[in-house]
Design a protein around this motif. Structure first.
Motif, short mmCIF file in Angstrom:
data_model
loop_
_atom_site.label_atom_id
_atom_site.label_comp_id
_atom_site.label_asym_id
_atom_site.label_seq_id
_atom_site.Cartn_x
_atom_site.Cartn_y
_atom_site.Cartn_z
N LYS A 142 43.31 35.59 35.69
CA LYS A 142 43.73 34.64 36.71
C LYS A 142 44.50 33.48 36.09
CE LYS A 142 39.61 34.44 38.84
NZ LYS A 142 38.58 34.14 39.87
N VAL A 143 44.06 33.02 34.93
CA VAL A 143 44.79 31.96 34.24
C VAL A 143 46.19 32.43 33.86
CG1 VAL A 143 44.88 30.58 32.12
CG2 VAL A 143 42.72 30.80 33.38
N SER A 144 46.28 33.68 33.38
CA SER A 144 47.57 34.22 32.98
C SER A 144 48.51 34.41 34.16
CB SER A 144 47.37 35.57 32.27
OG SER A 144 46.69 35.40 31.04
N VAL A 145 47.98 34.91 35.27
CA VAL A 145 48.81 35.10 36.46
C VAL A 145 49.32 33.75 36.97
CG1 VAL A 145 48.79 35.81 38.89
CG2 VAL A 145 47.74 37.27 37.15
N LYS A 146 48.42 32.77 36.99
CA LYS A 146 48.82 31.43 37.41
C LYS A 146 49.92 30.91 36.49
CE LYS A 146 46.69 26.95 38.53
NZ LYS A 146 47.12 26.04 37.45
N GLY A 147 49.79 31.16 35.19
CA GLY A 147 50.79 30.72 34.23
C GLY A 147 52.14 31.36 34.44
N VAL A 148 52.14 32.62 34.87
CA VAL A 148 53.40 33.32 35.14
C VAL A 148 54.20 32.57 36.20
CG1 VAL A 148 54.41 35.39 36.18
CG2 VAL A 148 52.62 35.61 34.44
N PHE A 149 53.53 32.19 37.28
CA PHE A 149 54.24 31.53 38.38
C PHE A 149 54.52 30.06 38.09
CE2 PHE A 149 52.54 35.34 40.33
CZ PHE A 149 53.66 35.80 41.02
N GLU A 150 53.70 29.44 37.25
CA GLU A 150 53.99 28.07 36.84
C GLU A 150 55.23 28.00 35.98
OE1 GLU A 150 49.62 25.87 36.82
OE2 GLU A 150 50.25 27.00 35.06
N SER A 151 55.61 29.13 35.39
CA SER A 151 56.82 29.15 34.56
C SER A 151 58.08 28.99 35.40
CB SER A 151 56.90 30.46 33.77
OG SER A 151 57.20 31.56 34.62
N CYS A 152 57.96 29.19 36.70
CA CYS A 152 59.15 29.05 37.57
C CYS A 152 58.89 28.06 38.70
CB CYS A 152 59.61 30.40 38.09
SG CYS A 152 58.37 31.42 38.88
N GLY A 153 58.01 27.10 38.45
CA GLY A 153 57.77 26.05 39.44
C GLY A 153 56.32 25.63 39.53
N LYS A 154 55.91 25.18 40.69
CA LYS A 154 54.54 24.74 40.91
C LYS A 154 53.75 25.82 41.64
CE LYS A 154 55.75 19.82 41.04
NZ LYS A 154 55.10 19.52 39.75
N VAL A 155 52.41 25.68 41.59
CA VAL A 155 51.52 26.67 42.16
C VAL A 155 50.46 25.99 43.02
CG1 VAL A 155 49.62 28.23 41.53
CG2 VAL A 155 51.82 28.45 40.39
N VAL A 156 50.11 26.60 44.14
CA VAL A 156 48.95 26.17 44.91
C VAL A 156 48.05 27.38 45.10
CG1 VAL A 156 50.07 24.27 46.11
CG2 VAL A 156 50.15 26.54 47.11
N MET A 157 46.73 27.16 44.92
CA MET A 157 45.77 28.23 45.09
C MET A 157 45.32 28.26 46.54
SD MET A 157 46.04 29.09 42.04
CE MET A 157 45.02 30.55 42.26
N LEU A 158 45.31 29.45 47.14
CA LEU A 158 45.01 29.61 48.56
C LEU A 158 43.60 30.17 48.76
CD1 LEU A 158 48.47 31.06 49.64
CD2 LEU A 158 47.71 28.67 49.62
N PRO A 159 42.88 29.68 49.79
CA PRO A 159 41.48 30.05 49.97
C PRO A 159 41.25 31.43 50.56
CG PRO A 159 42.17 28.58 51.73
CD PRO A 159 43.31 28.65 50.76
N ASP A 160 42.22 31.94 51.30
CA ASP A 160 42.06 33.25 51.93
C ASP A 160 43.45 33.85 52.18
OD1 ASP A 160 43.04 32.13 54.45
OD2 ASP A 160 41.04 31.26 54.64
N GLU A 161 43.46 35.12 52.59
CA GLU A 161 44.74 35.80 52.75
C GLU A 161 45.56 35.24 53.90
OE1 GLU A 161 46.79 40.22 52.84
OE2 GLU A 161 44.64 40.04 53.32
N SER A 162 44.90 34.76 54.95
CA SER A 162 45.66 34.23 56.08
C SER A 162 46.53 33.05 55.66
CB SER A 162 44.72 33.80 57.21
OG SER A 162 43.93 32.68 56.83
N ALA A 163 46.09 32.31 54.63
CA ALA A 163 46.86 31.17 54.15
C ALA A 163 48.18 31.62 53.52
CB ALA A 163 46.05 30.36 53.14
N VAL A 164 48.22 32.86 53.02
CA VAL A 164 49.46 33.38 52.44
C VAL A 164 50.54 33.49 53.52
CG1 VAL A 164 50.53 35.25 51.14
CG2 VAL A 164 48.14 34.67 50.73
N ASP A 165 50.12 33.92 54.70
CA ASP A 165 51.07 34.03 55.80
C ASP A 165 51.42 32.66 56.37
OD1 ASP A 165 51.39 36.90 55.92
OD2 ASP A 165 49.34 36.98 56.64
#
Length: 266
Positions: A142-165
């Motif tokens: 999870k740290v690595s995946v977060k780091g992948v996306f931080e390499s191209c900007g900022k990241v917010v962690m979402l509490p559930d799948e509905s938040a993705v939509d």
């Protein structure tokens, strides 16, 4: 960590370029267009794999960066790979629910993400939701995946799948709203007598600079607005005109329409 990319289109390649040269990641791509695969490989140093099976065999984390219309056929292909169940999958496919994967592949460890277009210039915002990854064994992943996306900007962690939509209307579709604003500002500048090229530079730089100021100083937009609006000045007159025209309401309605579409509502 070994990360394999299935698909190297605009967003997939943008993410790959973001982590290129980072010693924490060893990367590979499978891309149907061999010509594009070679170009991206030359730009990023990623290995080229010749099939989905070969890519999955290589990777610990499989990032799926194909268009939504290709997801179902890809999932069937993944199902034929012996080691798929031990991998962590990451999807950037807009509007594609996790069940599209789990209905075929079972309860795999999968991350659903929603990056946006500015990721292509390393100024993006990505929402991330981890599914079936509560176990401590996934902490490093999870740290690595977060780091992948931080390499191209900022990241917010979402509490559930509905938040993705829900985040689509805030971050992924909103560049279009902002472009409408910039286009209107530029038209107004042309109306005032400026050249079209200068008008776009003025509008774009002002939007960019304002956002950068807010992010770097932590100033709230409402506070900066008040700072710009001098008593009985020109800016407050413009703000009053925007309020009378219903700018806020139009934005709310646009976001609601976007969210309804994301959830399949009419």
């Amino acid at each position: 960590m070994k990360i394999g990319f299935i698909g190297a289109g605009n967003m997939g390649s943008a993410i790959l370029k973001g982590i290129a040269g980072n010693s924490l990641y060893e990367t590979a791509i499978y891309e149907k267009s061999q010509e594009r695969a070679k170009v991206i490989s030359n730009q990023t140093g990623a290995q080229i794999k010749n099939s989905v099976a070969e890519l999955i065999s290589f990777a610990e984390v499989v990032l799926i960066a194909v268009k939504p219309i290709h997801i179902d056929s890809l999932v069937k292909e993944i199902k034929e790979c012996e080691s798929y169940a031990s991998k962590v999958f990451v999807s950037i496919a807009a509007g594609v629910k996790i069940e599209r994967f789990t209905n075929v592949l079972g309860e795999i460890a999968i991350t659903r993400t929603m990056p946006n277009l500015p990721a292509m210039v390393q100024e993006g915002l990505t929402g991330i939701y981890f599914h079936n990854m509560e176990s401590d064994k996934y902490d490093d992943v999870k740290v690595s995946v977060k780091g992948v996306f931080e390499s191209c900007g900022k990241v917010v962690m979402l509490p559930d799948e509905s938040a993705v939509d829900k985040i689509i209307s805030v971050t992924s579709s909103s560049p279009a709203y902002i472009c409408v604003l910039i286009d209107a500002l530029a038209d107004g500048a042309v109306r005032a007598g400026f050249s079209r090229s200068d008008a776009y530079v003025m509008a774009e730089q002002t939007v960019y600079g304002t956002a950068k100021y807010l992010l770097e100083t932590g100033t709230l937009p409402c506070v900066l607005k008040d700072q710009v609006c001098s008593p009985a000045g020109t800016t407050i007159e413009a703000v009053v005109a925007l309020e009378k025209s219903g700018l806020r309401g139009a934005i709310f309605e646009a976001m609601e329409a976007c969210e309804n579409k994301a959830f399949g509502k009419k």
